[in-house]
Motif scaffolding. Sequence first.
Motif, mmCIF file in Angstrom:
data_model
loop_
_atom_site.group_PDB
_atom_site.id
_atom_site.type_symbol
_atom_site.label_atom_id
_atom_site.label_comp_id
_atom_site.label_asym_id
_atom_site.label_seq_id
_atom_site.Cartn_x
_atom_site.Cartn_y
_atom_site.Cartn_z
ATOM 1 N N GLU A 15 -3.459 -2.323 -1.545
ATOM 2 C CA GLU A 15 -2.690 -2.959 -2.618
ATOM 3 C C GLU A 15 -1.742 -2.004 -3.343
ATOM 4 O O GLU A 15 -0.559 -2.268 -3.498
ATOM 5 C CB GLU A 15 -3.639 -3.576 -3.656
ATOM 6 C CG GLU A 15 -2.889 -4.101 -4.892
ATOM 7 C CD GLU A 15 -3.799 -4.550 -6.026
ATOM 8 O OE1 GLU A 15 -4.840 -3.910 -6.251
ATOM 9 O OE2 GLU A 15 -3.460 -5.534 -6.681
ATOM 10 N N THR A 16 -2.294 -0.888 -3.825
ATOM 11 C CA THR A 16 -1.532 -0.049 -4.748
ATOM 12 C C THR A 16 -0.249 0.475 -4.106
ATOM 13 O O THR A 16 0.838 0.388 -4.677
ATOM 14 C CB THR A 16 -2.399 1.134 -5.220
ATOM 15 O OG1 THR A 16 -3.597 0.625 -5.805
ATOM 16 C CG2 THR A 16 -1.651 1.967 -6.232
ATOM 17 N N ARG A 17 -0.395 1.010 -2.892
ATOM 18 C CA ARG A 17 0.785 1.593 -2.257
ATOM 19 C C ARG A 17 1.788 0.523 -1.831
ATOM 20 O O ARG A 17 2.999 0.760 -1.878
ATOM 21 C CB ARG A 17 0.345 2.437 -1.049
ATOM 22 C CG ARG A 17 1.472 3.115 -0.295
ATOM 23 C CD ARG A 17 2.257 4.114 -1.142
ATOM 24 N NE ARG A 17 3.099 4.962 -0.282
ATOM 25 C CZ ARG A 17 4.177 5.620 -0.705
ATOM 26 N NH1 ARG A 17 4.532 5.557 -1.987
ATOM 27 N NH2 ARG A 17 4.866 6.367 0.126
ATOM 28 N N ILE A 49 2.430 -2.269 -3.451
ATOM 29 C CA ILE A 49 3.212 -2.589 -4.649
ATOM 30 C C ILE A 49 4.179 -1.447 -4.954
ATOM 31 O O ILE A 49 5.364 -1.664 -5.210
ATOM 32 C CB ILE A 49 2.300 -2.840 -5.866
ATOM 33 C CG1 ILE A 49 1.403 -4.053 -5.614
ATOM 34 C CG2 ILE A 49 3.133 -3.037 -7.125
ATOM 35 C CD1 ILE A 49 0.410 -4.324 -6.740
ATOM 36 N N GLN A 55 -9.633 0.570 -6.423
ATOM 37 C CA GLN A 55 -9.719 0.066 -5.040
ATOM 38 C C GLN A 55 -10.998 0.589 -4.394
ATOM 39 O O GLN A 55 -11.687 -0.148 -3.681
ATOM 40 C CB GLN A 55 -8.501 0.515 -4.216
ATOM 41 C CG GLN A 55 -7.136 0.302 -4.870
ATOM 42 C CD GLN A 55 -6.745 -1.157 -5.065
ATOM 43 O OE1 GLN A 55 -7.548 -2.053 -4.802
ATOM 44 N NE2 GLN A 55 -5.543 -1.388 -5.546
ATOM 45 N N GLN A 114 -7.505 -5.187 0.313
ATOM 46 C CA GLN A 114 -7.587 -4.688 -1.053
ATOM 47 C C GLN A 114 -7.170 -3.214 -1.127
ATOM 48 O O GLN A 114 -6.424 -2.809 -2.009
ATOM 49 C CB GLN A 114 -9.022 -4.840 -1.565
ATOM 50 C CG GLN A 114 -9.222 -4.388 -2.994
ATOM 51 C CD GLN A 114 -8.457 -5.258 -3.971
ATOM 52 O OE1 GLN A 114 -8.643 -6.464 -4.031
ATOM 53 N NE2 GLN A 114 -7.574 -4.648 -4.738
#
Lengths: 446, 446
Positions: free
Chosen positions: A124-126, A128, A15, A121
Amino acid sequence: MRSTQVSGLLTDLYQFTMLQGYLESHMDEVAVYEFFVRKLPPRRNFLVAAGLESVLDYLLTVRFAPDEIRFLEKTGRFNRRFLDYLENFSFSGDVYAMPEGRVFFPDEPILRITAPILEAQLIETRIINLLHYQTLVASKAARVVLAAPNRLLVDFGLRRAHGAEAALLGARAAFIAGFHGSSNVLAEHLFGIPSYGTMAHSFIQAHDDEAAAFEHFAHAQPGNVVLLIDTYDTEAAAEKVVRLAPRLKAAGIAIRAVRIDSGDLADHAKKVRRILDAGGLKDTGIFASGNLDEYEIQRLLAQDAPITGFGVGTRMLTSSDAPYLDCAYKLMEYAGHARRKRSEGKATWPGRKQVYRTYDGEGRMAGDTLCLDSEGYTGEPLLQMVMKEGKRTAHLPGLAEARKLCAQDLLRLPEALKSLDGAPPYPVTVSRGLKEMAAAVDEHRA
Amino acid sequence: MRSTQVSGLLTDLYQFTMLQGYLESHMDEVAVYEFFVRKLPPRRNFLVAAGLESVLDYLLTVRFAPDEIRFLEKTGRFNRRFLDYLENFSFSGDVYAMPEGRVFFPDEPILRITAPILEAQLIETRIINLLHYQTLVASKAARVVLAAPNRLLVDFGLRRAHGAEAALLGARAAFIAGFHGSSNVLAEHLFGIPSYGTMAHSFIQAHDDEAAAFEHFAHAQPGNVVLLIDTYDTEAAAEKVVRLAPRLKAAGIAIRAVRIDSGDLADHAKKVRRILDAGGLKDTGIFASGNLDEYEIQRLLAQDAPITGFGVGTRMLTSSDAPYLDCAYKLMEYAGHARRKRSEGKATWPGRKQVYRTYDGEGRMAGDTLCLDSEGYTGEPLLQMVMKEGKRTAHLPGLAEARKLCAQDLLRLPEALKSLDGAPPYPVTVSRGLKEMAAAVDEHRA
């Protein structure tokens, strides 16, 4: 919701490297991303949305502290422009989502983010990480609820859940799906989920005498007497409970239930029921635990096991028969143009979408339509605006309301979909407008 | 280790109700508890100990804040004596443990707690929660390491790990087992685990032109150029990489690797290798990701797929083929007397124990003996004192040292146990003293 407030550094390195790339290229137009599940795990017929509350909490609070910026600087990977961007970061986008507790199906977005691409962007990770796990557990727990009608259901998963946050958010997801409470005390403190629990085998073992352990416990917790009877000999312990009951009754203490945690639970429950009934303890329940899940509960109840409540732990909070979902958070639109990933086996529907649901004459779910947001179908639109320009827009359903939404949707599920085994898929139609847009995007790329 | 410092309320309610029972009965003699795994999951031949560091951190820091005490008071379940006990709680016991990274087997304790029973009981839930998950992931990751000799291995599991703590502690456990790093930036900040990562498909999609996306990225991250080539057409993208390389080289930028994330990875890797080699990019690696685990990696390498590194995510951090271990933290001794649980299928070996390991002439592990601590066998004792009266006693191996211990133990594993399939069990002998004690405890109870 303190548990979800972790560092902004809880993200994939890519990211940051991508953001630096966007900054270098002066690319920061508005992007639309959607979160969806690609396909159902084996034997599953539906999913239950959960995790939105913690996502919104994350979006409202995610920041980068000075020591975190210094850490990134020291890695030597990032330039000043990027570090300044992070230092001043806060989320300013719009969010549409399905409320927690709603039933949904593959390809249907349950969350749509509209924001400058750097922001959309970065999160995103957190996003998901939060939506995936809570939806996974709520979807698993809903199956347990369907398998155990009118039984007390308590989450016992804390010890073997994958870490502290899984235990907490898992207890919450199970509660949304219809569980009555959790063994997890912190889940009561943070979320108001009723906590349940009485004693472990070690409490019995630490006493020289099992009956003495029962009596000590009853006097220490007179309003919460559930006695664990399988440490040595289950039926012998049930007899001890019967002998103890009159003395406790004289002190005004009722034995609410006994708990069985090992062996053939159906066989023990039947024998124990007879012993309790013969001893005048008809109102004392039998609570079962130990490696339970929806399959095992269905098996026990099919054998008419007289069990009044279940503690369901490890297999639910790890969703052990399907420990992850094939889910994604994908770019659907950038700078006003629809986008589509076409990697083998991972193609996505482009554009910003909405889901409409219709019901039959009896109020059962009859079919969903996946369409472009601009199309405007008939039926119930499932995605609602929940955040505008980084601020919550509406009163969101609280935990109790999410639990009601889930109970309502489970009632409205087509009967075949309530099976613990795979059923023919629920009809989700892709709109003409969406198909045309996908074809147009492919043509543009070809 | 900030991630593990959660509220003392992260526990099962029954710990509190039992404690109140012990207090009422004035029972607070010294107890000995041990944590062990009852049996191996299918296809597993060994386990790797992990989680001790976070357990010790928890024991040093667990407290109950005033607002937490008030919360408990308001539930109406607890009396003043119990609340005062919690308010003043700190752990004062002794801890013996296997260092992180050591290989171990069923029934062998990896942690032994000696403390007044109230303390030893109160900490049960979180100790299991921490040791179970980290041992689960380290044991899974060690299999990936065995399947992929001399390949770069990176943890990609953050997004689908079960919550924030699982992602963090999972990255750490995989590193102990031999992974080289993780995509998780916070794991680098907190634990010093090298972070890896470059770009997602959305970065390519946001650009109108794939080659332009590659070039933008290379200039933004000149020291870290790994290009994702499967967004549209993998081989066509590899050709674009070849065409781009001379221009980048002129700017002093080397293309370290390409990444393939979908489709038939072996087939794509072979075609891409030929394209890169023909284009003069012999030093550019091929990194693969997408639903990987030890089985898939073994299959790819058996096909001679020219892959130089693997990103392994979801299936490792959820340990998807075995998402939990059958583990327990059990009372072994109370007030100087050995204790034993005899529940069906869950009987335990009583008393405070030690594990001795012997090696053959070539330094391979030859067999373990599970015995009473008082017996004193020959061989290498695996449990060491790590905490005395609530304070750390020794310099504990740091993360790098734990990683070395694991590498050493994997080298010393009997060859058959390195298989990804089940092998005949490693010999763990129960000492005569332990068998006699178990018989004596049973006789006392009978």
